[in-house]
Design a protein around this motif. Structure first.
Motif, short mmCIF file in Angstrom:
data_model
loop_
_atom_site.label_atom_id
_atom_site.label_comp_id
_atom_site.label_asym_id
_atom_site.label_seq_id
_atom_site.Cartn_x
_atom_site.Cartn_y
_atom_site.Cartn_z
N GLU A 225 0.83 -1.21 0.00
CA GLU A 225 0.00 0.00 0.00
C GLU A 225 0.86 1.26 0.00
N HIS A 226 1.94 1.23 0.76
CA HIS A 226 2.81 2.41 0.83
C HIS A 226 3.46 2.68 -0.54
N THR A 227 3.85 1.62 -1.22
CA THR A 227 4.43 1.77 -2.55
C THR A 227 3.44 2.42 -3.51
N ILE A 228 2.22 1.91 -3.51
CA ILE A 228 1.20 2.45 -4.40
C ILE A 228 0.91 3.91 -4.06
N SER A 229 0.89 4.23 -2.78
CA SER A 229 0.62 5.62 -2.39
C SER A 229 1.70 6.57 -2.91
N LEU A 230 2.96 6.12 -2.88
CA LEU A 230 4.04 6.96 -3.40
C LEU A 230 3.90 7.14 -4.91
N ILE A 231 3.59 6.06 -5.61
CA ILE A 231 3.42 6.14 -7.07
C ILE A 231 2.31 7.12 -7.42
N LEU A 232 1.15 6.97 -6.80
CA LEU A 232 0.01 7.83 -7.12
C LEU A 232 0.28 9.29 -6.75
N SER A 233 0.91 9.51 -5.61
CA SER A 233 1.20 10.89 -5.20
C SER A 233 2.15 11.58 -6.17
N LEU A 234 3.10 10.80 -6.72
CA LEU A 234 4.04 11.37 -7.68
C LEU A 234 3.37 11.68 -9.01
N ILE A 235 2.69 10.70 -9.59
CA ILE A 235 2.15 10.92 -10.93
C ILE A 235 0.98 11.91 -10.92
N LYS A 236 0.34 12.09 -9.77
CA LYS A 236 -0.74 13.08 -9.64
C LYS A 236 -0.24 14.40 -9.07
N GLN A 237 1.06 14.51 -8.83
CA GLN A 237 1.72 15.76 -8.42
C GLN A 237 1.11 16.38 -7.17
N HIS A 238 0.85 15.55 -6.15
CA HIS A 238 0.22 16.04 -4.93
C HIS A 238 1.07 17.11 -4.24
N LEU A 239 2.36 16.85 -4.07
CA LEU A 239 3.21 17.82 -3.38
C LEU A 239 3.41 19.07 -4.22
#
Length: 308
Positions: free
Chosen positions: A95-109
């Motif tokens: 789950e942590h891996t997927i959260s990092l992937i999604l946060s990056l490709i969706k440019q959350h930060l």
């Protein structure tokens, strides 16, 4: 059969020891020469010199999934069994891996910082969809296979690198097998889920950068030493790394780095398994490995020595 626990375990672990009336099997005396079992997590490094203290040692339980903090050559020489609890953190780390992937490709930060700077969407590049991803899963075990299956289900292309899987295991995982160099040239996202050992130390290197055809997203929730930090910094500078998501570091706690402040870099303090459920599984799985060995003379979850 005396057991020494060298790293802090959750309170529930000790409560269960008391509830099951197992206290007589445990000691806190590190000078006890009759120690036959040692339990560790990530903080203690069991070097050959340290292991020399325990001539009666028969079993090391690494509570968790890694074993790079154990001198395996010494354990082989002395015929000490090494076991882990590989299922305890698999769901949480996936789950942590997927959260990092999604946060990056969706440019959350990046999006948050755009708002804080009063820029809204000015100059913001388009986000990616999962269907844009060509993922290379390096290490297609418990966690890597979960990551691959999720990405496939959501429409990504997925290939895997794992020299230790049999043809039938590849078939079960429904992931296309490739070799490391070919996979690097093909993918636009690399996520690492392999153990740290001689062959995987600095696995992502400057040589890897040279092989990359298109810019990539880079994820590491496995072990810090897998990524060569100079290669990571060079990749970010050159734009070959679109975004970086890391939960593990060669030295922990990690000192602050300049590149940590980039909008396309997500860092977390080794919390991939930092859930209550993962903690509960670790407690129960550790006690299961211990109990089976002590009371049934049975070995479960012994490590694969191919990784030496």
């Amino acid at each position: 059969m005396k057991t020494l626990v060298l790293d802090p375990m959750p309170d529930r672990f000790w409560s269960l020891i008391k509830e099951r009336h197992l206290e007589k099997y445990f000691t806190s005396d590190q000078n006890n020469s009759n120690i036959e079992i040692i339990i560790i997590r990530t903080k203690t490094f069991l070097s050959s010199k340290y292991l020399e203290k325990y001539s009666e040692l028969k079993l090391i339980i690494r509570a968790g999934s890694g074993f790079d903090n154990i001198d395996l050559q010494e354990t082989i020489k002395r015929e000490i069994i090494v076991c882990t609890t590989p299922d305890s953190n698999a769901q949480a780390a996936f789950e942590h891996t997927i959260s990092l992937i999604l946060s990056l490709i969706k440019q959350h930060l990046t999006g948050k910082n755009q708002i804080l700077k009063g820029k809204w969407k000015d100059g913001l590049k388009p986000c990616w969809e999962i269907t844009d991803i060509k993922a290379l899963i390096v290490g297609v075990g418990r966690i890597g296979s979960k990551v691959g299956k999720f990405l496939q289900t959501m429409g990504a292309e997925v290939k895997g690198v794992d020299p230790f899987l049999t043809p039938s295991e590849w078939e079960q995982r429904k992931i296309i097998e490739t070799d490391y160099v070919t996979g690097i040239r093909w993918c636009n996202l690399i996520t690492y889920h392999c153990p740290l050992y001689n062959q995987t130390r600095d696995y992502f290197s400057k040589k890897t950068l040279d092989e990359i055809a298109d810019s990539i997203w880079l994820i590491n929730t496995a072990r810090g030493g897998i990524l060569n930090e100079d290669a990571v910094k060079a990749g970010l500078r050159a734009g070959k790394i679109l975004g970086l998501g890391i939960d593990v570091f060669a030295k922990e706690p990690v000192p602050t780095r300049d590149y940590f402040f980039k909008d396309n870099v997500l860092i977390t303090p080794h919390i991939g398994a930092h859930t209550q459920n993962a903690k509960n599984r670790l407690i129960l799985d550790t006690l299961e490995v211990w109990s089976e060995f002590v009371f049934n003379n049975k070995i479960i979850n012994q490590i694969d020595y191919n990784f030496i």
